[in-house]
Design a protein around this motif. Sequence first.
Motif: not given
Length: 349
Positions: A251-269
């Motif tokens: 299978g696969l994982v699709g990279l989510n561009y949501a910043v809350t799911m990318l940043r190590d601090d989890g912030r909506d920035n």
Amino acid sequence: MELVFDGHNDVLLRLWRNMKAGGDPIAEFMKGTSSGHIDGPRAKAGGLAGGLCAIYIPSGDLVLKEPDANGHYVTPLSAPLDHLPSLTIALEKAAIALRLDRAGAWRLCRSTAEIRKAMHDGIFAAVMHMEGSEAIDADLDNLEVFHAAGLRSLGPVWSRHNIFGHGVPFAFPMSPDTGPGLTDLGFELVRACNRLGILIDLSHITEKGFWDVAKTSDQPLIASHSNAHALTPVARNLTDRQMDAIRESGGLVGLNYAVTMLRDDGRDNVSTPLSDMIRHVDYMVKRMGIDHVALGSDFDGASIPEEIQDAAGNQNLVAALRGAGYADAELTKLCRENWLRVLGKAWHE
Ligand SMILES: [Zn+2]
């Protein structure tokens, strides 16, 4: 330009909302707009050649919790939805998808050959996806009907509970192991999707639900828009063990561009650098291999990095991946071929 077939967007949600406010979804998609992330002209400009377009039923009670001083937050799960109002909204969104196809604004695709043809013809290749199965009844009659209308991908749950299973909350930091998995009906839903050739999407399901699908489904395991929990420990991201199972299933994982799911601090920035996206791709490629990572933008469904801004900026990510050392053949896999491979498998091609 490296054409992208993307694993998750919410353009139908935006078009539906604007339609409810008096807008014309066909004109909005064809002529373009400044609202949201995806329309025909911006998709073309950014090489966004197609993707899985979600039918999602909004939760009226969803208010994302403000992080505390440490950046930690737990948004309670939205309340379960009633079936009939959910079905009505799902039909309205499916109708928009069908009308866009009839108008030639996009092409609603039911096979990988149709996706390739649409991409070749330069018309957006849409695949109908359902994000959360509240519009499906316990007898699965509606699954048959939606399949006939073009449904080819389905997430049993969004981030709330329903008759088929349990979803994870929006929370940081939190393990994805937040509760029960599939219900008995959920197992039946998985088997029906296997039979019909509807891809099962594991984004938003609890870890228990993930393993329930893994032991039941005959398809490659897919999380259409999730990232690495080891880097950003939100409940929506995947653990290393989950990624190992995805790799083993093909299978696969699709990279989510949501910043809350990318940043190590989890912030909506939104001033989140592209390097945070590369970090997640690198991690997932190292863990699973280049054949098991793809893109799942969440365009029109999330706050995304300002360096991308909308579908027109999609090639900025491709350029950053190239700059990070990914060769052309690898970019082709990340951008579209991995998605086409797993869709073909799930669709019995
Ligand atoms: Zn989602």
